[in-house]
Write an enzyme that holds these catalytic residues in place. Sequence first.
Site, PDB file in Angstrom:
ATOM      1  CB  SER A  34      23.432  10.947  13.193  1.00 37.92           C
ATOM      2  OG  SER A  34      23.853  12.297  13.207  1.00 37.92           O
ATOM      3  CG  ASP A  35      27.513  13.268  13.266  1.00 37.71           C
ATOM      4  OD1 ASP A  35      26.324  13.349  12.897  1.00 37.71           O
ATOM      5  OD2 ASP A  35      28.143  14.242  13.726  1.00 37.71           O
ATOM      6  CD  GLU A  93      19.051  20.865  17.404  1.00 38.29           C
ATOM      7  OE1 GLU A  93      18.054  20.526  16.757  1.00 38.29           O
ATOM      8  OE2 GLU A  93      19.188  22.035  17.843  1.00 38.29           O
ATOM      9  CG  MET A  94      22.174  22.459  12.530  1.00 42.20           C
ATOM     10  SD  MET A  94      22.732  22.408  10.822  1.00 42.20           S
ATOM     11  CE  MET A  94      22.945  24.141  10.483  1.00 42.20           C
ATOM     12  CD  GLU A  95      17.081  21.567  12.551  1.00 43.90           C
ATOM     13  OE1 GLU A  95      17.529  20.771  13.408  1.00 43.90           O
ATOM     14  OE2 GLU A  95      17.558  21.653  11.417  1.00 43.90           O
ATOM     15  NE  ARG A 117      14.455   9.159   9.509  1.00 46.09           N
ATOM     16  CZ  ARG A 117      15.587   8.615   9.927  1.00 46.09           C
ATOM     17  NH1 ARG A 117      16.320   9.226  10.789  1.00 46.09           N
ATOM     18  NH2 ARG A 117      15.991   7.449   9.477  1.00 46.09           N
ATOM     19  NE  ARG A 155       8.426  28.272   0.124  1.00 45.18           N
ATOM     20  CZ  ARG A 155       9.347  29.175  -0.248  1.00 45.18           C
ATOM     21  NH1 ARG A 155      10.616  28.885  -0.210  1.00 45.18           N
ATOM     22  NH2 ARG A 155       8.980  30.358  -0.645  1.00 45.18           N
ATOM     23  CB  VAL A 201      11.622  12.843  16.021  1.00 45.84           C
ATOM     24  CG1 VAL A 201      12.202  11.487  16.371  1.00 45.84           C
ATOM     25  CG2 VAL A 201      10.293  13.037  16.721  1.00 45.84           C
TER      26      VAL A 201
HETATM   27  N1  HPA Z   1      26.235  19.386  13.445  1.00 55.50           N
HETATM   28  C1  HPA Z   1      25.051  19.972  13.347  1.00 55.50           C
HETATM   29  N2  HPA Z   1      23.932  19.292  13.232  1.00 55.50           N
HETATM   30  C2  HPA Z   1      24.000  17.960  13.227  1.00 55.50           C
HETATM   31  C3  HPA Z   1      25.203  17.281  13.332  1.00 55.50           C
HETATM   32  C4  HPA Z   1      26.391  18.049  13.451  1.00 55.50           C
HETATM   33  O1  HPA Z   1      27.498  17.510  13.538  1.00 55.50           O
HETATM   34  N3  HPA Z   1      24.959  15.950  13.275  1.00 55.50           N
HETATM   35  C5  HPA Z   1      23.613  15.832  13.156  1.00 55.50           C
HETATM   36  N4  HPA Z   1      23.045  17.028  13.124  1.00 55.50           N
END
Ligand code: HPA
Length: 241
Positions: free
Chosen positions: A209-210, A185-187, A25, A44, A95
């Site tokens: 995104s979901d 999210e995770m960051e 991306r 990496r 982003v």
């Molecule tokens: N969980 C964690 N991170 C994410 C998710 C999720 O459902 N969707 C997009 N990033």
Amino acid sequence: MSTPHIAAEPGDFASAVLMPGDPKRAERMAGLILDGARQVTSVRGILGFTGTYNGEGEHHGKPLSIMASGMGMPSMGIYASELYQFFGVERIIRVGTCGGISADVNVGDVVIGVGAHTTSSMNELRIPGTHFSATADLVMAAAAYTAAEPGQAVFAGAIISSDHFYFSIPGQLDAMITHNVLGVEMEAASLYGIAANFGKRALAVFTVSDHLTKKGGDMTAEERETRFQGALKLAVAAAYV
Ligand code: HPA
């Protein structure tokens, strides 16, 4: 002068770096919004590019870098720390994507992460005895928010940065909904903690995104790309304040 995870020279990065999680991306974004993009690192497989912004308006022609963060807070922590400490980077804008939690947000909407709750211990270790407050730079968040198109669905508020994609503690999701968490999210929490640590600035902007509680309505591939560009425009607005 390379660092353990970035093989580049000082001056190879602009003062602002946009950071998606995914290296592919990052490459696509560089092709889309940079003129004269050159790859500055690939250690990496974490690709970084620098060029000048090719969009219309006051920021056209200004230097801009785009580099992937990888997935998760430790990965973000490595790249943000090295960019801020050794490559003269002043502003990082994540982003990314998030899973919607609040019933107010829908798939495709944009979320600006003003604050980031977290399940990670990374920020707990910063100020002894203290629950660290992981917050975005207000001026950058305001610039992103005001760059929204009329009618564009943009939400600003708290998100949660989770260590787990596939696991949650019973009751956790319900409590997040009660406390008006916009998405997961995770960051971001790691990015905000590191920016504070080094006296630098950061923001995270997400495309939903979901959705964790509203099923259906997932975006088509085409929608993902166009909606994603909505978030990208907001991120660019935050890169130059
Ligand atoms: N969980 C964690 N991170 C994410 C998710 C999720 O459902 N969707 C997009 N990033």
